[in-house]
Motif scaffolding. Sequence first.
Motif, PDB file in Angstrom:
ATOM      1  N   PRO A  25       1.066  19.983   3.452  1.00 62.08           N
ATOM      2  CA  PRO A  25       2.084  19.114   2.354  1.00 62.08           C
ATOM      3  C   PRO A  25       2.139  20.028   1.085  1.00 62.08           C
ATOM      4  CG  PRO A  25       0.749  17.348   2.850  1.00 62.08           C
ATOM      5  CD  PRO A  25       0.067  18.500   3.439  1.00 62.08           C
ATOM      6  N   ILE A  26       3.100  20.219   0.547  1.00 64.48           N
ATOM      7  CA  ILE A  26       2.965  21.485  -0.469  1.00 64.48           C
ATOM      8  C   ILE A  26       2.667  20.989  -1.521  1.00 64.48           C
ATOM      9  CG2 ILE A  26       4.860  22.725  -1.749  1.00 64.48           C
ATOM     10  CD1 ILE A  26       6.681  23.148   0.068  1.00 64.48           C
ATOM     11  N   GLY A  27       1.750  21.112  -2.563  1.00 67.50           N
ATOM     12  CA  GLY A  27       0.868  20.898  -3.798  1.00 67.50           C
ATOM     13  C   GLY A  27      -0.191  20.355  -3.165  1.00 67.50           C
ATOM     14  N   GLN A  28      -0.656  20.266  -4.363  1.00 64.82           N
ATOM     15  CA  GLN A  28      -2.887  19.753  -4.380  1.00 64.82           C
ATOM     16  C   GLN A  28      -2.338  18.128  -4.363  1.00 64.82           C
ATOM     17  OE1 GLN A  28      -4.856  21.369  -3.244  1.00 64.82           O
ATOM     18  NE2 GLN A  28      -6.035  18.952  -3.004  1.00 64.82           N
ATOM     19  N   THR A  29      -1.774  17.455  -4.794  1.00 62.06           N
ATOM     20  CA  THR A  29      -1.397  16.587  -5.420  1.00 62.06           C
ATOM     21  C   THR A  29      -0.639  15.434  -4.528  1.00 62.06           C
ATOM     22  OG1 THR A  29      -0.578  16.896  -7.917  1.00 62.06           O
ATOM     23  CG2 THR A  29       0.012  14.727  -7.111  1.00 62.06           C
ATOM     24  N   ALA A  30       0.543  16.750  -3.648  1.00 63.35           N
ATOM     25  CA  ALA A  30       0.567  15.715  -2.191  1.00 63.35           C
ATOM     26  C   ALA A  30      -0.714  15.301  -1.119  1.00 63.35           C
ATOM     27  CB  ALA A  30       1.450  16.449  -1.582  1.00 63.35           C
ATOM     28  N   VAL A  31      -1.567  16.554  -1.548  1.00 62.76           N
ATOM     29  CA  VAL A  31      -2.910  16.242  -0.503  1.00 62.76           C
ATOM     30  C   VAL A  31      -3.931  15.410  -0.765  1.00 62.76           C
ATOM     31  CG1 VAL A  31      -4.534  17.501   0.284  1.00 62.76           C
ATOM     32  CG2 VAL A  31      -2.789  18.841   0.313  1.00 62.76           C
ATOM     33  N   ARG A  32      -3.684  15.020  -1.994  1.00 55.94           N
ATOM     34  CA  ARG A  32      -4.454  13.189  -2.686  1.00 55.94           C
ATOM     35  C   ARG A  32      -3.748  12.171  -1.470  1.00 55.94           C
ATOM     36  NH1 ARG A  32      -6.531  14.444  -8.324  1.00 55.94           N
ATOM     37  NH2 ARG A  32      -7.626  12.590  -7.710  1.00 55.94           N
ATOM     38  N   VAL A  33      -1.906  12.617  -2.325  1.00 56.65           N
ATOM     39  CA  VAL A  33      -1.515  11.181  -1.691  1.00 56.65           C
ATOM     40  C   VAL A  33      -1.829  11.496   0.004  1.00 56.65           C
ATOM     41  CG1 VAL A  33       0.949  10.341  -1.704  1.00 56.65           C
ATOM     42  CG2 VAL A  33      -0.192  11.359  -3.869  1.00 56.65           C
ATOM     43  N   GLN A  34      -1.854  12.141   0.979  1.00 54.60           N
ATOM     44  CA  GLN A  34      -2.272  11.742   1.797  1.00 54.60           C
ATOM     45  C   GLN A  34      -3.110  11.184   2.211  1.00 54.60           C
ATOM     46  OE1 GLN A  34      -2.154  15.367   4.379  1.00 54.60           O
ATOM     47  NE2 GLN A  34      -0.940  14.980   5.412  1.00 54.60           N
ATOM     48  N   PHE A  35      -4.153  12.155   1.490  1.00 55.94           N
ATOM     49  CA  PHE A  35      -5.061  11.285   2.301  1.00 55.94           C
ATOM     50  C   PHE A  35      -5.523   9.907   1.797  1.00 55.94           C
ATOM     51  CE2 PHE A  35      -6.984  16.048   1.843  1.00 55.94           C
ATOM     52  CZ  PHE A  35      -8.302  15.434   3.194  1.00 55.94           C
ATOM     53  N   ASP A  36      -4.768   9.041   1.026  1.00 58.16           N
ATOM     54  CA  ASP A  36      -5.205   8.480   0.397  1.00 58.16           C
ATOM     55  C   ASP A  36      -4.486   7.411   1.356  1.00 58.16           C
ATOM     56  OD1 ASP A  36      -5.857   6.120  -2.165  1.00 58.16           O
ATOM     57  OD2 ASP A  36      -3.743   5.962  -1.573  1.00 58.16           O
ATOM     58  N   ALA A  37      -3.008   7.726   1.320  1.00 55.23           N
ATOM     59  CA  ALA A  37      -1.418   6.827   2.444  1.00 55.23           C
ATOM     60  C   ALA A  37      -2.660   5.818   3.328  1.00 55.23           C
ATOM     61  CB  ALA A  37      -1.166   7.060   3.222  1.00 55.23           C
ATOM     62  N   ASP A  38      -2.607   4.287   3.582  1.00 54.99           N
ATOM     63  CA  ASP A  38      -2.943   3.681   4.786  1.00 54.99           C
ATOM     64  C   ASP A  38      -2.580   4.205   6.757  1.00 54.99           C
ATOM     65  OD1 ASP A  38      -4.568   1.879   2.794  1.00 54.99           O
ATOM     66  OD2 ASP A  38      -2.055   1.450   2.072  1.00 54.99           O
ATOM     67  N   LEU A  39      -1.895   4.790   6.018  1.00 53.20           N
ATOM     68  CA  LEU A  39      -0.390   5.597   7.423  1.00 53.20           C
ATOM     69  C   LEU A  39      -0.657   6.723   6.889  1.00 53.20           C
ATOM     70  CD1 LEU A  39       0.247   4.751   9.933  1.00 53.20           C
ATOM     71  CD2 LEU A  39       2.012   3.722   9.221  1.00 53.20           C
ATOM     72  N   LYS A  40      -0.795   7.977   7.926  1.00 48.64           N
ATOM     73  CA  LYS A  40      -0.035   8.859   7.828  1.00 48.64           C
ATOM     74  C   LYS A  40       0.829   9.065   8.599  1.00 48.64           C
ATOM     75  CE  LYS A  40      -3.949  10.094   5.876  1.00 48.64           C
ATOM     76  NZ  LYS A  40      -4.930   8.996   5.509  1.00 48.64           N
ATOM     77  N   GLY A  43       1.035  -1.151   0.001  1.00 50.08           N
ATOM     78  CA  GLY A  43      -0.012  -0.254  -0.367  1.00 50.08           C
ATOM     79  C   GLY A  43       0.853   1.131   0.228  1.00 50.08           C
ATOM     80  N   SER A  44       0.493   2.275   0.749  1.00 50.70           N
ATOM     81  CA  SER A  44       0.977   3.538   0.670  1.00 50.70           C
ATOM     82  C   SER A  44       0.546   4.223   2.091  1.00 50.70           C
ATOM     83  CB  SER A  44       0.210   4.521  -0.378  1.00 50.70           C
ATOM     84  OG  SER A  44       0.231   6.298  -0.327  1.00 50.70           O
ATOM     85  N   TRP A  45       2.337   4.611   2.367  1.00 51.67           N
ATOM     86  CA  TRP A  45       2.036   5.609   3.757  1.00 51.67           C
ATOM     87  C   TRP A  45       2.811   7.001   3.124  1.00 51.67           C
ATOM     88  CZ3 TRP A  45       4.890   2.006   7.798  1.00 51.67           C
ATOM     89  CH2 TRP A  45       5.090   0.765   7.940  1.00 51.67           C
ATOM     90  N   PHE A  46       2.240   7.960   3.972  1.00 50.37           N
ATOM     91  CA  PHE A  46       3.009   9.244   3.764  1.00 50.37           C
ATOM     92  C   PHE A  46       3.207   9.636   5.242  1.00 50.37           C
ATOM     93  CE2 PHE A  46       2.179  13.679   3.371  1.00 50.37           C
ATOM     94  CZ  PHE A  46       2.106  13.870   1.534  1.00 50.37           C
ATOM     95  N   ILE A  47       4.570  10.149   5.458  1.00 52.31           N
ATOM     96  CA  ILE A  47       4.959  10.898   5.927  1.00 52.31           C
ATOM     97  C   ILE A  47       5.119  12.705   5.594  1.00 52.31           C
ATOM     98  CG2 ILE A  47       7.136  11.390   7.766  1.00 52.31           C
ATOM     99  CD1 ILE A  47       8.058   8.228   6.058  1.00 52.31           C
ATOM    100  N   SER A  48       4.655  12.961   7.029  1.00 48.54           N
ATOM    101  CA  SER A  48       4.910  14.736   7.270  1.00 48.54           C
ATOM    102  C   SER A  48       5.300  15.048   8.252  1.00 48.54           C
ATOM    103  CB  SER A  48       3.435  15.150   6.681  1.00 48.54           C
ATOM    104  OG  SER A  48       2.641  14.575   7.305  1.00 48.54           O
ATOM    105  N   GLY A  49       5.549  16.740   8.656  1.00 40.51           N
ATOM    106  CA  GLY A  49       6.620  17.523   9.035  1.00 40.51           C
ATOM    107  C   GLY A  49       7.305  18.366   8.892  1.00 40.51           C
TER     108      GLY A  49
END
Length: 207
Positions: free
Chosen positions: A154-169, A35-41
């Motif tokens: 997150p910088i960029g609308q696409t990054a925001v969409r990826v964050q929403f889709d991610a299984d683990l944030k 799947g997909s995870w998204f790291i931010s900070g």
Amino acid sequence: MRKAISSTDLLSKKYDLITWDGEWFDNFDAPEASGSWFISGNSGNGKTSFMLELAKALSPFGNVLFNSLEEGMSRTMQEAWKRHNVADCGRKIQLIKEKYEELRIRLKKRKSPRFIITDSWQYTGMTFEQYLSLKKEFPDKLFIWNSQMFGNKPIGQTAVRVQFDADLKIWVEGFKAFSKGRYIGKFYAEGLTIWEEGAQKYWSKTG
């Protein structure tokens, strides 16, 4: 039209899980190994350190690619690699610097790595459609994306969409990593400590 899934089908399904223990389990439970995870900070809070420690924690469950699009084979990456003793994992963790098409070619190879950590999403230049296509083409792999931030977004609308889709944030702040996604351990509120001294200094000031 696909066949609807019954309760029996759903409850009897087996999943390939990351069965780590200690702080990793306490904070992130036993997530699926795909799947997909998204790291931010924000910068300076320990995201690179966290990603390298994450790579080490994942390595017993499969090979890891650290796709360093931002730093590549820079001296700062070399120093971070040393500081976190990544070499102790041998060839279980490998460093690359590859964008979408190159990465696809590598992942199509037999026995290609199971886990892909990319730093950062913004440097990939990928569209959301390419992101979805990558997940569909390699359903047995886990893609982990680090994101550049503007404040708390997150910088960029696409990054925001990826964050929403991610299984683990995962939110990294003050040298601690916090689960904000679908996998939450019993001590998730405390966060996984990346660097003890730095975390103590940061949280003693904010507390």
